[in-house]
Design a protein around this motif. Structure first.
Motif, PDB file in Angstrom:
ATOM      1  N   UNK A  89       0.860  -1.194   0.000  1.00 42.15           N
ATOM      2  CA  UNK A  89       0.000   0.000   0.000  1.00 42.15           C
ATOM      3  C   UNK A  89       0.893   1.240   0.000  1.00 42.15           C
ATOM      4  N   UNK A  90       0.668   2.120  -0.958  1.00 41.42           N
ATOM      5  CA  UNK A  90       1.398   3.390  -0.965  1.00 41.42           C
ATOM      6  C   UNK A  90       0.402   4.527  -0.708  1.00 41.42           C
ATOM      7  N   UNK A  91       0.925   5.736  -0.480  1.00 39.44           N
ATOM      8  CA  UNK A  91       0.039   6.880  -0.242  1.00 39.44           C
ATOM      9  C   UNK A  91       0.320   7.983  -1.256  1.00 39.44           C
ATOM     10  N   UNK A  92      -0.729   8.570  -1.780  1.00 37.20           N
ATOM     11  CA  UNK A  92      -0.620   9.739  -2.644  1.00 37.20           C
ATOM     12  C   UNK A  92      -0.896  10.944  -1.753  1.00 37.20           C
ATOM     13  N   UNK A  93       0.189  11.635  -1.370  1.00 43.94           N
ATOM     14  CA  UNK A  93       0.046  12.747  -0.428  1.00 43.94           C
ATOM     15  C   UNK A  93      -0.538  13.985  -1.111  1.00 43.94           C
ATOM     16  N   UNK A  94      -0.273  14.155  -2.400  1.00 45.35           N
ATOM     17  CA  UNK A  94      -0.659  15.398  -3.078  1.00 45.35           C
ATOM     18  C   UNK A  94      -2.162  15.573  -3.223  1.00 45.35           C
ATOM     19  N   UNK A  95      -2.832  14.510  -3.703  1.00 44.98           N
ATOM     20  CA  UNK A  95      -4.274  14.659  -3.934  1.00 44.98           C
ATOM     21  C   UNK A  95      -5.044  14.779  -2.638  1.00 44.98           C
ATOM     22  N   UNK A  96      -4.509  14.198  -1.559  1.00 47.68           N
ATOM     23  CA  UNK A  96      -5.176  14.348  -0.261  1.00 47.68           C
ATOM     24  C   UNK A  96      -4.993  15.769   0.246  1.00 47.68           C
ATOM     25  N   UNK A  97      -3.763  16.270   0.172  1.00 46.54           N
ATOM     26  CA  UNK A  97      -3.442  17.579   0.761  1.00 46.54           C
ATOM     27  C   UNK A  97      -4.145  18.724   0.029  1.00 46.54           C
ATOM     28  N   UNK A  98      -4.014  18.719  -1.286  1.00 49.00           N
ATOM     29  CA  UNK A  98      -4.616  19.807  -2.061  1.00 49.00           C
ATOM     30  C   UNK A  98      -3.741  21.053  -2.086  1.00 49.00           C
ATOM     31  N   UNK A  99      -2.822  21.185  -1.136  1.00 43.54           N
ATOM     32  CA  UNK A  99      -1.884  22.316  -1.180  1.00 43.54           C
ATOM     33  C   UNK A  99      -0.494  21.805  -0.832  1.00 43.54           C
ATOM     34  N   UNK A 100       0.502  22.369  -1.522  1.00 40.47           N
ATOM     35  CA  UNK A 100       1.850  21.771  -1.476  1.00 40.47           C
ATOM     36  C   UNK A 100       2.497  21.804  -0.106  1.00 40.47           C
ATOM     37  N   UNK A 101       2.168  22.799   0.716  1.00 41.09           N
ATOM     38  CA  UNK A 101       2.813  22.875   2.031  1.00 41.09           C
ATOM     39  C   UNK A 101       2.370  21.734   2.952  1.00 41.09           C
ATOM     40  N   UNK A 102       1.235  21.114   2.647  1.00 40.17           N
ATOM     41  CA  UNK A 102       0.755  20.007   3.496  1.00 40.17           C
ATOM     42  C   UNK A 102       1.260  18.637   3.024  1.00 40.17           C
ATOM     43  N   UNK A 103       1.951  18.635   1.881  1.00 43.11           N
ATOM     44  CA  UNK A 103       2.409  17.342   1.344  1.00 43.11           C
ATOM     45  C   UNK A 103       3.501  16.701   2.220  1.00 43.11           C
ATOM     46  N   UNK A 104       4.567  17.452   2.611  1.00 40.29           N
ATOM     47  CA  UNK A 104       5.625  16.785   3.416  1.00 40.29           C
ATOM     48  C   UNK A 104       5.113  16.121   4.699  1.00 40.29           C
ATOM     49  N   UNK A 105       4.264  16.776   5.511  1.00 44.10           N
ATOM     50  CA  UNK A 105       3.799  16.062   6.707  1.00 44.10           C
ATOM     51  C   UNK A 105       3.014  14.789   6.385  1.00 44.10           C
ATOM     52  N   UNK A 106       2.259  14.814   5.274  1.00 47.38           N
ATOM     53  CA  UNK A 106       1.501  13.596   4.913  1.00 47.38           C
ATOM     54  C   UNK A 106       2.443  12.488   4.426  1.00 47.38           C
ATOM     55  N   UNK A 107       3.511  12.882   3.760  1.00 49.62           N
ATOM     56  CA  UNK A 107       4.502  11.886   3.318  1.00 49.62           C
ATOM     57  C   UNK A 107       5.131  11.236   4.547  1.00 49.62           C
ATOM     58  N   UNK A 108       5.546  12.065   5.501  1.00 48.65           N
ATOM     59  CA  UNK A 108       6.178  11.518   6.717  1.00 48.65           C
ATOM     60  C   UNK A 108       5.205  10.610   7.464  1.00 48.65           C
ATOM     61  N   UNK A 109       3.953  11.061   7.600  1.00 50.27           N
ATOM     62  CA  UNK A 109       2.960  10.285   8.357  1.00 50.27           C
ATOM     63  C   UNK A 109       2.696   8.944   7.670  1.00 50.27           C
ATOM     64  N   UNK A 110       2.622   8.962   6.343  1.00 52.38           N
ATOM     65  CA  UNK A 110       2.337   7.729   5.597  1.00 52.38           C
ATOM     66  C   UNK A 110       3.459   6.717   5.777  1.00 52.38           C
ATOM     67  N   UNK A 111       4.700   7.195   5.651  1.00 51.83           N
ATOM     68  CA  UNK A 111       5.837   6.289   5.798  1.00 51.83           C
ATOM     69  C   UNK A 111       5.902   5.748   7.224  1.00 51.83           C
ATOM     70  N   UNK A 112       5.621   6.613   8.189  1.00 54.89           N
ATOM     71  CA  UNK A 112       5.645   6.182   9.593  1.00 54.89           C
ATOM     72  C   UNK A 112       4.553   5.149   9.862  1.00 54.89           C
ATOM     73  N   UNK A 113       3.446   5.237   9.097  1.00 58.72           N
ATOM     74  CA  UNK A 113       2.331   4.289   9.293  1.00 58.72           C
ATOM     75  C   UNK A 113       2.562   2.980   8.535  1.00 58.72           C
ATOM     76  N   UNK A 114       3.704   2.888   7.853  1.00 59.58           N
ATOM     77  CA  UNK A 114       4.045   1.620   7.195  1.00 59.58           C
ATOM     78  C   UNK A 114       3.772   1.584   5.710  1.00 59.58           C
ATOM     79  N   UNK A 115       3.531   2.749   5.088  1.00 59.26           N
ATOM     80  CA  UNK A 115       3.298   2.754   3.634  1.00 59.26           C
ATOM     81  C   UNK A 115       4.526   2.197   2.913  1.00 59.26           C
ATOM     82  N   UNK A 116       4.265   1.461   1.834  1.00 59.67           N
ATOM     83  CA  UNK A 116       5.357   0.879   1.048  1.00 59.67           C
ATOM     84  C   UNK A 116       5.937   1.877   0.062  1.00 59.67           C
ATOM     85  N   UNK A 117       5.339   3.055   0.004  1.00 58.85           N
ATOM     86  CA  UNK A 117       5.863   4.069  -0.897  1.00 58.85           C
ATOM     87  C   UNK A 117       4.990   5.305  -0.854  1.00 58.85           C
TER      88      UNK A 117
END
Ligand code: PEP
Ligand code: MN
Length: 327
Positions: free
Chosen positions: A247-275
């Motif tokens: 399972x991977x995460x698409x941080x961009x479409x969830x965030x909708x704004x670029x400044x929110x992408x990095x925290x979602x990337x970190x959170x996804x990886x910390x939650x065990x996302x495969x990418x």
């Protein structure tokens, strides 16, 4: 399931007769070879019957190409690129930057599912060609969306991974058709789909014999209007466990704004996302789609350095990714 026949061999007709007799859904493509793509599940009995026709007539059975797993040594998969392919120059600039940072999966939409019919709909077939030519130049792999079965032959020709978008997760005809292709499928979660429905959707693809599936959490619609969607972090470990699929995460479409992408990337990886998948553009303010959520080269490069330092990002061409200056 795909069978291919020499174009000089007329005996494929017996093969087609068998498909007709059983009312099977198939597609016949006549190019340098004759290719028959059977949609849906081919059970053992049917397979041996078809194989017997093939063997007896010395026809050519097309084998699935050996593919390298996107998850070598348990490394996380990083997919990046523009929302839409806009031009050769645009994609070349993005691919050059991404490959210099060690990214090997280039995303880009050629067929775009846009909310408004007046919005840019993508370059279609021309976009696919730009994608595969650019990816080849930079030794990258192509991830692109298939919206409709009519686009399948073109998308297969140019894509290494076929994306099913959020709006098509419930399109069971499309999912069934993808069960018979020899490409990994990136199945996005429907924006209003439960985790069960998402995992069951993957079964439609699996049932046809294609088990190479990557699930992608991309945010769901909730009562919260401040963000574009709500990234369902818990869905990452849950869907992994329920489906046994990466399972991977698409941080961009969830965030909708670029400044929110990095925290979602970190959170996804910390939650065990495969990418993670991120939209990146050389000039986000001028992007023809999803500019607000697209990261600039500099910001994405900075994020990759941070993820590298924290052990999440282990590119194969480390040297380039560490020494090149952010643009
Ligand atoms: C995309 O990845 O370009 C896209 C349209 O995403 P989604 O299907 O998740 O909206
Ligand atoms: Mn987009």
């Amino acid at each position: 399931m795909i069978y291919s026949f020499e174009s000089t061999d007329a005996s494929y007709k017996e093969f087609i007769d068998e498909l007709h007799k059983r009312s099977l859904d198939y597609e016949l493509i006549k190019r340098d070879k004759i290719v028959v793509r059977i949609f849906g599940h081919v059970n053992d009995e049917l397979r041996s019957r078809l194989d017997s026709i093939v063997d007896s007539r010395k026809l050519v059975l097309k084998k699935s190409a050996e593919r390298e797993s996107p998850f070598i040594d348990g490394r996380k998969m990083f997919i990046a690129g523009p929302c839409s392919v806009e031009s050769e120059e645009q994609l070349d600039a993005i691919a050059r930057f991404l490959s210099s940072r060690g990214i090997t999966y280039l995303r880009g939409g050629a067929f775009k599912p846009r909310t408004q019919s007046s919005s840019f709909q993508g370059l279609g077939k021309a976009g696919l060609r730009i994608l595969s030519e650019t990816a080849r130049r930079y030794n990258m792999k192509v991830v692109t969306e298939l919206m409709d079965r009519s686009q399948l032959n073109d998308v297969i020709e140019h894509a290494d991974i076929i994306q099913v978008g959020s709006r098509n997760m419930f399109n069971y005809t499309l999912l069934t058709a993808l069960g018979s292709v020899d490409r990994p499928i990136l199945l996005k979660r429907g924006m209003a789909a439960t985790i069960d429905e998402w995992v069951y959707a993957a079964d439609y693809i699996r049932k046809g014999g294609n088990t190479d599936i990557i699930l992608c959490e991309r945010g769901i619609r909730t009562f919260e209007p401040r963000t574009r969607f709500t990234l369902d972090i818990l869905a990452i470990p849950l869907a992994r466990k329920m489906s046994g699929l990466p399972v991977i995460a698409d941080a961009s479409h969830a965030a909708g704004s670029r400044d929110l992408v990095p925290p979602l990337v970190r959170a996804s990886l910390a939650a065990g996302a495969d990418g993670v998948m991120v939209e990146v553009h050389q000039s986000p303010g001028e992007a023809l789609s999803d500019g607000a959520q697209s990261m600039s080269f500099g910001d994405y490069a900075e994020l990759l350095v941070e993820l590298h330092e924290s052990g999440w990002y282990q590119p194969t061409n480390l040297r380039a990714s560490q020494t090149a200056d952010p643009d």
